[in-house]
Each structure stands twice: as C-alpha cells, then as structure tokens.
Write a protein that holds these residues in place. Structure first.
Motif, short mmCIF file in Angstrom:
data_model
loop_
_atom_site.label_atom_id
_atom_site.label_comp_id
_atom_site.label_asym_id
_atom_site.label_seq_id
_atom_site.Cartn_x
_atom_site.Cartn_y
_atom_site.Cartn_z
N UNK B 50 -39.44 -0.71 33.12
CA UNK B 50 -38.03 -0.43 32.85
C UNK B 50 -37.72 -0.65 31.38
N UNK B 51 -36.74 0.06 30.92
CA UNK B 51 -36.33 -0.05 29.53
C UNK B 51 -35.80 -1.47 29.26
N UNK B 52 -36.45 -2.23 28.37
CA UNK B 52 -36.01 -3.61 28.12
C UNK B 52 -34.58 -3.66 27.58
N UNK B 54 -32.11 -1.64 28.38
CA UNK B 54 -31.20 -1.46 29.52
C UNK B 54 -31.06 -2.78 30.29
N UNK B 55 -32.21 -3.44 30.51
CA UNK B 55 -32.16 -4.70 31.26
C UNK B 55 -31.38 -5.77 30.50
N UNK B 56 -31.57 -5.81 29.17
CA UNK B 56 -30.88 -6.82 28.36
C UNK B 56 -29.37 -6.60 28.40
N UNK B 57 -28.95 -5.33 28.27
CA UNK B 57 -27.52 -5.02 28.31
C UNK B 57 -26.93 -5.37 29.68
N UNK B 58 -27.70 -5.01 30.73
CA UNK B 58 -27.25 -5.30 32.09
C UNK B 58 -27.09 -6.82 32.29
N UNK B 59 -28.07 -7.55 31.78
CA UNK B 59 -28.05 -9.02 31.92
C UNK B 59 -26.85 -9.62 31.19
N UNK B 61 -24.02 -8.19 30.67
CA UNK B 61 -22.81 -7.90 31.44
C UNK B 61 -22.70 -8.81 32.66
N UNK B 62 -23.85 -9.08 33.28
CA UNK B 62 -23.83 -9.96 34.47
C UNK B 62 -23.35 -11.36 34.06
N UNK B 63 -23.93 -11.85 32.98
CA UNK B 63 -23.60 -13.21 32.57
C UNK B 63 -22.16 -13.29 32.04
N UNK B 65 -19.75 -11.55 33.13
CA UNK B 65 -18.90 -11.51 34.32
C UNK B 65 -18.83 -12.89 34.97
#
Lengths: 200, 151
Positions: B50-52, B54-59, B61-63, B65
């Motif tokens: 997976x695109x690192x 993308x995962x970093x941005x997603x992470x 946003x999760x944190x 939130x």
C-alpha cells in the motif's frame, strides 16, 4: 478503564500486536483493516473512510469500556470492520447515483499503489491476482463476500468467522459453499496461474 | 484405498466445504499435492504494497479524530441532510393549501350539484312522458295513475 490502560492491558495479556498505545496499535493493524475494507467495499475511497470509522468506533468502545477484557483484539477489530463494511454496503444500495469504479480504474489504482521495487514483477503479479479476485468477489452477496474474504485473506476457520459475524456455524458454511460454487472457475484459473508462475 | 482427490476436492478442502473423508491421512500422493495447494494459496495472499503516503494521511486523520471527536465532515453531512429535509417540508407545506378545499371550490361544487339535480329532474320527467305516451297499457297505467287529477 481508559483507552491507554485498556490497550496496555491488552498488550500485557499477549495480544497479537505489540500494543503500546492507540497510535502504535493503529499503525500495526491499519494495513490489514484497510485491505479488508477495500476487498469488501471494492472502492478505495470508501475503504479509506470505512477504515477511519473502524478505528474511531474501536476508540470509542475502548473509551466507554468499564470492565472486562478483550481476549483477541485483532478479531474484535475485524468484527468492527466487517460490520462497518456491511452497514456501508446496506446504505450503498440507496446511493444509486454514486460513481462506480470501472475494472480498469481499479486495476490502475492497485498497480499504482504497489511499490515498483525491488521485486517489481512479483508486485505486479500480486496486483493482478488482487484485481482478478476483486472482480470475482463482486459476484458474491455481501455476506458471502464477508465470509470468503475472512477465509481466503485472513485464513480464519469457519468457527472463527461465525464468531466474528455472530452467525451460526452452519450458516457460515452454507455461505462459504455458495461462494466457492460461484467462484469455482475463477479460483481454478487463479491457482493454475500461480502454479504456472512458480514453475517459471 | 479410496480414489485420489481432484482439483475440485482440494479447492473445497481449502475453503472447508468438503470432502471430509480423511483421505489425506491415508494417501501420501494426495498429501503431497495438498502441501502444494497450501503453498499456492500462501502465494495468492501476497498483499499488494500500500502507498505509505496514503496510510500516513489516513493515520493522521484517525488520530486527529480521536483527539477532536467526530469529524467535521460528518457534521457537515448532517447539516446538509437537515437542510434538505427542511426544504422538502417547506415544499409540502407550500402545496398544502391546494389540498384543502377553498370557499371558491365549495361554491363551485354547490352549483355543480344543483345542475346535476336539475338534470336528473328533467331526465325523470322525460322518462315519465315517454312512458305515458307509449302503447303498452300495463306499464302505463300505474304511472299514469300518479298524474291523474280528480275532476
């Protein structure tokens, strides 16, 4: 019990991932959950939103948790993920105007998301397998796809799947039988392709 | 010794839907083929990287939130849904007077019912007239009796 304390307790009980705090736990589980969501929802953008929802729900659940232990945090999180995806799939039926990704677009996204090094050929082949299976899975019902995804990608037993989906073991077996029957030719092709590649 | 397993049998066994005949325990050849199937399956599980980014941005946003509560995106969606519901309600209320009968409609309806009554009277008189002047005496007598006036 607070989130950090709960996660620390999970870590102490020998959880599958070394859980030190929520951020570390997210980092460890995120790729698996994101892939699970993408396989179930067949939409990268929606899988992104679903993954965020999954961890938010987990966070809230841990925050509101007063007592008791989560014996298997990975399985617990998987259950949240599957239910989140099923909810989204149910609500998706009303969103008939939403944009559907073309198979070629999906393939492009999968190929682009794969890092082209150091074994680029393997990565492309893996992306191709992922694309073929994703296409085949689109013919399954939501429940069949959930059961098959948990079995194929997460290698869970039917008993475990029954527990995750809160279904009777016989029902899960029936869903799996129907899924395998629908995918039989695709799976044969897939395994033949893999066998051929391994002999090259 | 039972018959060797087919590819279909291996496939079913891989997904726990059959055949549960214990053949693998007794047949070395099928056992070896089963090991091969398991290896193939492991190979199909090679996850796409997976695109690192993308995962970093997603992470992130999760944190974010978890630190700031529900995302504003969801709040905006609810506000939009409420506004839409309000608009629909307004449109329904705006149309509502047409659904209730107005005074004009009432007077119109009264005029129509009067006209209907006059038409019905005229029809009755016409029917009676035709009955009286028809040649069949049996039918006429009874009706005629109604209109006879004593001298």
């Amino acid at each position: 019990m607070g989130v950090m304390a709960e996660l620390a307790a999970m870590s102490n009980r020998g959880a599958t991932a070394p859980v030190l705090d929520f951020a570390v736990w997210v980092k460890a589980e995120q790729p698996r959950i994101f892939l699970l969501c993408r396989r179930m929802l067949r939409d990268g953008e929606e899988a992104d939103a679903a993954t965020q929802d999954v961890f938010w729900k987990a966070f809230k659940a841990l925050q509101n948790r007063e007592e008791g232990v989560i014996s298997d945090p990975g399985r617990w999180l998987t259950r949240i993920a599957v239910n989140t995806c099923l909810d989204r799939l149910r609500s998706r039926r009303w969103q008939f105007w939403r944009k559907r990704l073309e198979p070629s677009e999906e393939a492009w996204i999968l190929t682009m998301s794969a890092v082209q090094e150091p074994n680029a050929e393997d990565q492309i082949f893996a992306a191709e397998i992922e694309r073929s299976l994703a296409q085949a899975l689109s013919r399954l019902s939501d429940r069949q796809r959930a059961v098959f995804t948990l079995k194929h990608y997460e290698n869970r037993t039917l008993e475990e799947i029954a527990e995750i989906l809160e279904l009777d073991a016989g029902t899960v077996k029936a869903h799996m039988s129907r899924a395998v029957a629908k995918l039989r030719e695709d799976l044969k092709d897939l395994y033949q392709a893999v066998a051929k590649r391994r002999t090259i | 010794m039972s018959k060797h397993w087919t590819d279909e049998d291996f496939l079913n066994h891989l997904y726990e839907v059959g055949p549960g005949d214990g053949h693998l325990e007794s047949c070395l050849e099928c056992r070896a083929r089963w090991e091969q199937w398991l290896k193939l399956r492991r190979f199909t599980l090679n996850p796409p990287t997976l695109d690192p980014g993308l995962l970093a941005r997603q992470r992130e946003q999760i944190l974010a939130r978890t630190q700031h509560g529900e995302s504003t995106g969801r709040g905006k969606r609810w506000a939009l849904a409420a506004a839409l519901a309000g608009a629909v309600l307004f449109a329904l209320l705006a149309r509502a007077p047409n659904l209730v009968p107005s005074p004009e409609n009432d007077s119109e309806r009264m005029l129509l019912s009067k006209a209907d009554a006059q038409l019905a009277d005229a029809q009755l008189m016409s029917d009676v007239y035709h009955s009286v002047y028809q040649s069949e005496p049996g039918a006429v007598e009874a009706v005629q009796g109604l209109f006879e006036v004593d001298p």
